[in-house]
Every structure is written in C-alpha cells, then in structure tokens.
Design a protein around this motif. Structure first.
Motif, PDB file in Angstrom:
ATOM      1  N   ALA A  27       0.818  -1.214   0.000  1.00 30.95           N
ATOM      2  CA  ALA A  27       0.000   0.000   0.000  1.00 30.95           C
ATOM      3  C   ALA A  27       0.849   1.259   0.000  1.00 30.95           C
ATOM      4  N   ALA A  28       2.076   1.171   0.509  1.00 37.77           N
ATOM      5  CA  ALA A  28       2.942   2.349   0.583  1.00 37.77           C
ATOM      6  C   ALA A  28       3.588   2.688  -0.749  1.00 37.77           C
ATOM      7  N   CYS A  29       3.498   1.791  -1.723  1.00 38.29           N
ATOM      8  CA  CYS A  29       4.242   1.936  -2.981  1.00 38.29           C
ATOM      9  C   CYS A  29       3.327   2.375  -4.122  1.00 38.29           C
ATOM     10  N   PHE A  46       6.056  -6.628  -7.099  1.00 39.24           N
ATOM     11  CA  PHE A  46       6.207  -8.032  -7.491  1.00 39.24           C
ATOM     12  C   PHE A  46       6.897  -8.738  -6.342  1.00 39.24           C
ATOM     13  N   ALA A  47       6.163  -9.630  -5.670  1.00 37.27           N
ATOM     14  CA  ALA A  47       6.697 -10.308  -4.493  1.00 37.27           C
ATOM     15  C   ALA A  47       6.966 -11.776  -4.803  1.00 37.27           C
ATOM     16  N   LEU A  48       8.176 -12.230  -4.496  1.00 38.29           N
ATOM     17  CA  LEU A  48       8.552 -13.625  -4.622  1.00 38.29           C
ATOM     18  C   LEU A  48       8.609 -14.220  -3.220  1.00 38.29           C
ATOM     19  N   ARG A  84     -13.195  -1.267  17.480  1.00 43.39           N
ATOM     20  CA  ARG A  84     -14.288  -0.276  17.526  1.00 43.39           C
ATOM     21  C   ARG A  84     -14.301   0.631  16.297  1.00 43.39           C
ATOM     22  N   GLY A  85     -13.370   0.386  15.371  1.00 43.76           N
ATOM     23  CA  GLY A  85     -13.333   1.197  14.162  1.00 43.76           C
ATOM     24  C   GLY A  85     -12.595   2.503  14.318  1.00 43.76           C
ATOM     25  N   LYS A  86     -11.818   2.650  15.379  1.00 49.25           N
ATOM     26  CA  LYS A  86     -11.086   3.893  15.635  1.00 49.25           C
ATOM     27  C   LYS A  86      -9.711   3.903  14.965  1.00 49.25           C
ATOM     28  N   VAL A  87      -9.300   2.752  14.425  1.00 52.01           N
ATOM     29  CA  VAL A  87      -8.010   2.622  13.750  1.00 52.01           C
ATOM     30  C   VAL A  87      -8.264   1.974  12.391  1.00 52.01           C
ATOM     31  N   PRO A  88      -7.651   2.481  11.317  1.00 48.78           N
ATOM     32  CA  PRO A  88      -7.877   1.883   9.989  1.00 48.78           C
ATOM     33  C   PRO A  88      -7.462   0.415   9.952  1.00 48.78           C
ATOM     34  N   GLU A  89      -8.261  -0.400   9.264  1.00 48.32           N
ATOM     35  CA  GLU A  89      -7.968  -1.820   9.087  1.00 48.32           C
ATOM     36  C   GLU A  89      -6.826  -2.008   8.093  1.00 48.32           C
ATOM     37  N   THR A  90      -6.281  -3.210   8.094  1.00 49.40           N
ATOM     38  CA  THR A  90      -5.301  -3.594   7.076  1.00 49.40           C
ATOM     39  C   THR A  90      -5.992  -3.670   5.712  1.00 49.40           C
ATOM     40  N   PRO A  91      -5.244  -3.508   4.603  1.00 51.00           N
ATOM     41  CA  PRO A  91      -5.849  -3.605   3.268  1.00 51.00           C
ATOM     42  C   PRO A  91      -6.467  -4.988   3.042  1.00 51.00           C
ATOM     43  N   LYS A  92      -7.684  -4.997   2.514  1.00 56.94           N
ATOM     44  CA  LYS A  92      -8.433  -6.241   2.378  1.00 56.94           C
ATOM     45  C   LYS A  92      -8.456  -6.756   0.938  1.00 56.94           C
ATOM     46  N   PRO A  93      -8.826  -8.041   0.739  1.00 62.00           N
ATOM     47  CA  PRO A  93      -9.000  -8.565  -0.616  1.00 62.00           C
ATOM     48  C   PRO A  93      -9.967  -7.691  -1.410  1.00 62.00           C
ATOM     49  N   GLY A  94      -9.592  -7.407  -2.658  1.00 62.50           N
ATOM     50  CA  GLY A  94     -10.414  -6.546  -3.494  1.00 62.50           C
ATOM     51  C   GLY A  94      -9.989  -5.092  -3.489  1.00 62.50           C
ATOM     52  N   ASP A  95      -9.073  -4.735  -2.577  1.00 65.62           N
ATOM     53  CA  ASP A  95      -8.584  -3.357  -2.544  1.00 65.62           C
ATOM     54  C   ASP A  95      -7.837  -3.058  -3.842  1.00 65.62           C
ATOM     55  N   ARG A  96      -8.025  -1.854  -4.372  1.00 64.31           N
ATOM     56  CA  ARG A  96      -7.439  -1.483  -5.664  1.00 64.31           C
ATOM     57  C   ARG A  96      -5.915  -1.490  -5.652  1.00 64.31           C
ATOM     58  N   ILE A  97      -5.315  -1.339  -4.513  1.00 70.73           N
ATOM     59  CA  ILE A  97      -3.841  -1.327  -4.481  1.00 70.73           C
ATOM     60  C   ILE A  97      -3.254  -2.643  -4.974  1.00 70.73           C
ATOM     61  N   PHE A  98      -4.028  -3.732  -4.869  1.00 69.17           N
ATOM     62  CA  PHE A  98      -3.508  -5.029  -5.275  1.00 69.17           C
ATOM     63  C   PHE A  98      -3.672  -5.304  -6.769  1.00 69.17           C
ATOM     64  N   LEU A  99      -4.256  -4.343  -7.502  1.00 72.27           N
ATOM     65  CA  LEU A  99      -4.330  -4.477  -8.957  1.00 72.27           C
ATOM     66  C   LEU A  99      -2.943  -4.379  -9.584  1.00 72.27           C
ATOM     67  N   THR A 142      -0.189  -5.400  -7.901  1.00 69.86           N
ATOM     68  CA  THR A 142       0.647  -6.244  -7.045  1.00 69.86           C
ATOM     69  C   THR A 142       0.492  -7.703  -7.434  1.00 69.86           C
ATOM     70  N   GLU A 143       1.612  -8.402  -7.533  1.00 69.17           N
ATOM     71  CA  GLU A 143       1.587  -9.845  -7.762  1.00 69.17           C
ATOM     72  C   GLU A 143       2.410 -10.527  -6.686  1.00 69.17           C
ATOM     73  N   ASN A 144       1.818 -11.548  -6.059  1.00 70.23           N
ATOM     74  CA  ASN A 144       2.525 -12.395  -5.102  1.00 70.23           C
ATOM     75  C   ASN A 144       2.708 -13.771  -5.731  1.00 70.23           C
ATOM     76  N   ARG A 145       3.953 -14.214  -5.857  1.00 69.47           N
ATOM     77  CA  ARG A 145       4.231 -15.496  -6.494  1.00 69.47           C
ATOM     78  C   ARG A 145       5.030 -16.390  -5.545  1.00 69.47           C
TER      79      ARG A 145
END
Length: 423
Positions: A171-173, A178-180, A232-247, A249-252
């Motif tokens: 998400a920071a990039c 491309f992750a191996l 309680r929703g006071k802190v942002p969640e981790t990026p979830k499946p379907g998030d656009r940032i993973f369009l 991103t490839e994990n192999r």
C-alpha cells in the motif's frame, strides 16, 4: 550407507529443493523503465537477494535492503543485507523495516518494488505502530510463541500491530509490486507467509483480539488497548481482498514444502526404499502428532499396510508446542521425543525431524535423529525421556545422547521435514 547418514541426506535433499539460488532466477521479472528497489525479510532473504544480484540484467539499475536473522547473512554488492532479531524482534529489525517502508514510499509509477519474502519475516520486518512500540511488541511476541497458537493466528495479531505487515508495504508503494515468496506455512497462502507484507489481509482487529483471549496471552496494556480501538473502528484496518492497491501487485510463491517432500521421496526411491508422503501441511501439538504417527507406524510394521517395509513416511508442515516446562527444544525435537516414548520397544523404526531453515525453534540445531535404542542410551546417561518431555526439554535429551542434527543456517525455509523409516 548407515541409517543416520541416510536420514540426514534425505533432509539435505529436501532443503536443496528449496534453495533460492537455484529456484529464484527463473521467476525474476523484467527490469522496468524506472528504478528497481529490492526489499525483503526472512530467513531466506540473503540468498534470495544474492540470486537477484547474480541474475539481474547487466547495466540495469538495482538497489535495496533486506533483513534476515542473525548469522543468516551473505555478502552482496548492491542489495544491503541487515541481520536482526528472530523469533523475538529487536530494534535493528525495526530500523530496517522503517527504512524499507520509507524507500518503498519514494517509488513512482514507472518503478518496481521487488519484494523477497520468506518465513521469519514477521519478526524481522517488525515496525510496530507508535501506540504499541517495540518493547510491547517483544513481550507480546514472546507470549504468542509460548501459547501454542498456530502461525496463522499469531500472524493475525502481528499484522494488526504493524505499520508494514498485512499488505501495508504494498500500500505504501506507487509503482508495480512483485513479491517472490518462499513458503513456510501450511497452505502456502501469501497472506500468511511472513504476515503478508504485500498481500491482502482477510483478518480483522476482532480476529486479533480473539487470539489474545482464546490463548490467554498476557499482552501489555498498550497492545490490548490498540486492538480494542481497532475493533471499535477507531483505527484503519489492514488492506483487504479486493482493494485497488492489489491491482498492481503480484505475489508469487516459488518454493514450498511439497517441492521439498517430493525431492526427499525421490531420494529414498533412488535407494530402493518406498516412500509415502503423509502431507505437507501437518499441524497440531507436536507431541500429539507424534502419537498419531506412532499408531500408523505400528499398523504398517505389523500388517504391512500401504507398503511392506522398508518404507519411509515423509511429512511437512508446522506443529506447535505449548510450553509448560522450562527445558530447551523446538517442535522437531519435541515431536521425536514423543515418538520415542510412544514407540518404546519398536526395534525397526528410525526417524528424523528437522526444520528446513536449520534452526529448531530458537536453538542451534536443525533437529535430531531417533533410533530404536535411543531411550536405552538415554537411560544409561541418566536421561529419562518422559520427565524431559513433560519439561519441554527434548533438546537436553538428544544433546545428551549425541543425536542432534546441526547444519547451521540453510538460508531457506519451507517448514519442518519429518521422515520415519521402517526397516
């Protein structure tokens, strides 16, 4: 060939099948028009980085930093290797993780983030959120490692205390990611390998809290408070499946336990020994898994089910140890000592259990070997198996009879290797 060497060589064959220097080159992406930043963490990080350096196109820009366990480094030229604390994180790993996140955030759309991820990365890539801090993360990690929780549940907690795990590195990039991955988890899901720094995270703050409560983890107040705020929703969640940032991103996954087990099976077959792979994702309490294997061994030895001996029963995965005693040892030696107790008197059974990273738990051995006479030899040296097992001191037993397997760092990690040889 003597049986001890046969068993050890079968383990080395499994490890060789997961060697990043052999596996990684064919999976490398093309060099981008912009910069290539290599980052990574895990017990295989140094060998993965060296493989990239050796096979990256001549003249193409390359820079980066990876984090590995103390003693697991290798000399590199363009990718800096940092050694840090594992399995409990330390300030060196925290500083390296902060540098990695900062560098990744400086990439542009035409650049490439090449992430090298392997088992052990959760601890080595430790960048706790400010509200928690490194000391609280250390204390929580120690408790999680002792509680008997499977790695997937442990990682659910780690992800929600981190600024970089659970997809936050990707998400920071702004560029392509491309992750191996060298997998050390059952199922080989990228989200669980080193807590998935570049993978979507399906777990939640509620899940992390449930782990703390289910296993009675005595986490510092700052950890509980932060997780409760997140729930309680006071802190942002981790990026979830379907998030656009993973369009982008490839994990192999490039190395798995199954590959290693098949290599060991081939090793035995080439020596005239039939083999049966019982599974690459065996989980459960190590001492209890050993009892189940003991029952299977007795069935084969008595009735010739599956195949007549000689037969090698091979398995991988990651068992757990709920630490109740004060002894030394890891899940591999604990498995073997429990198997020895369960099979007491079985004269035709030998076994080996070793972690493919060369480190059983946090000790200096990869694992150990077991012989039909191991319990008798232990008694002759004053070592009684049952009390030592109850004290989680399997290391003490196998060290005392000289049957530890010590390889040093293998610089890969595809989980545990177990082979039971019925002669």
């Amino acid at each position: 060939m003597e049986i001890r060497q046969l068993l050890v060589d079968s383990y080395l064959a499994a490890v060789a099948a997961a060697d990043p220097l052999k596996i990684l080159p064919r999976h490398l992406p093309s060099a981008p028009s912009g910069r290539t930043l290599v980052v990574g963490a895990g017990k295989a990080a140094a060998s993965m980085a060296l493989a990239v350096e050796q096979h990256w196109p001549p003249g193409a820009a390359l820079e980066g930093v990876v984090v590995t366990r103390y003693g697991h480094g290798l000399p590199t030229k363009r990718i800096r290797v940092v050694e840090a604390g594992h399995p409990v994180p330390d300030e060196t790993g925290e500083a390296a993780a902060r540098e990695i996140l900062q560098k990744a955030g400086g990439l542009e759309s035409g650049d490439l983030l090449l992430a090298l991820v392997s088992g052990g990365g959760s601890a080595l890539l430790s960048l706790p959120v400010d509200a928690v801090g490194i000391e609280a993360l250390k204390a929580t990690t120690r408790e999680l490692l002792r509680c008997g929780a499977p790695i997937q549940e442990i990682n659910a907690v780690r992800k929600h205390l981190s600024s970089i795990l659970g997809g936050r590195l990707a998400a920071a990039c702004k560029g392509r990611v491309f992750a191996l991955l060298v997998s050390d988890v059952t199922g080989d899901e990228p989200t669980h390998i080193a807590s998935g720094p570049c993978a979507p995270d399906p777990t939640t703050f509620d899940d992390a809290l449930a782990v703390i409560q289910r296993y009675g983890v005595e986490a510092p107040p700052s950890v509980r408070e932060y997780l409760e705020r997140g729930a309680r929703g006071k802190v942002p969640e981790t990026p979830k499946p379907g998030d656009r940032i993973f369009l982008r991103t490839e994990n192999r996954v490039v190395a798995t336990a199954q590959q290693a087990l098949r290599a060991a099976a081939d090793f035995f077959r080439q020596r005239g020994i039939a083999s049966l792979i019982l599974g690459d994702s065996v989980t459960g309490e190590a001492s209890e898994v050993a009892k189940a294997y003991g029952a299977l061994v007795r069935q084969i030895a008595r009735y010739g089910d599956f195949s007549k001996p000689p037969l090698a029963l091979i398995s991988g995965g990651e068992c757990t140890v709920t630490v109740r005693g004060r002894g030394r040892g890891g899940r591999c030696t604990e498995f073997l000592l429990s198997l020895a107790v369960d099979l007491a008197g079985a004269r035709r059974v030998h076994a080996i259990a070793c972690d493919t990273d060369g480190i059983d738990g946090s000790e200096d051995n990869a694992g150990a070997v077991l012989f039909p006479e191991s319990l008798e030899r232990g008694l002759k040296t004053g070592l009684e198996a049952r009390p030592l097992l109850a004290n989680n001191d399997a290391y003490g037993f196998f060290s005392g009879i000289g049957d530890l397997v010590v390889t040093g760092p293998t610089r890969t990690n595809v989980n545990d290797y177990r082979a039971i040889l019925i002669t």
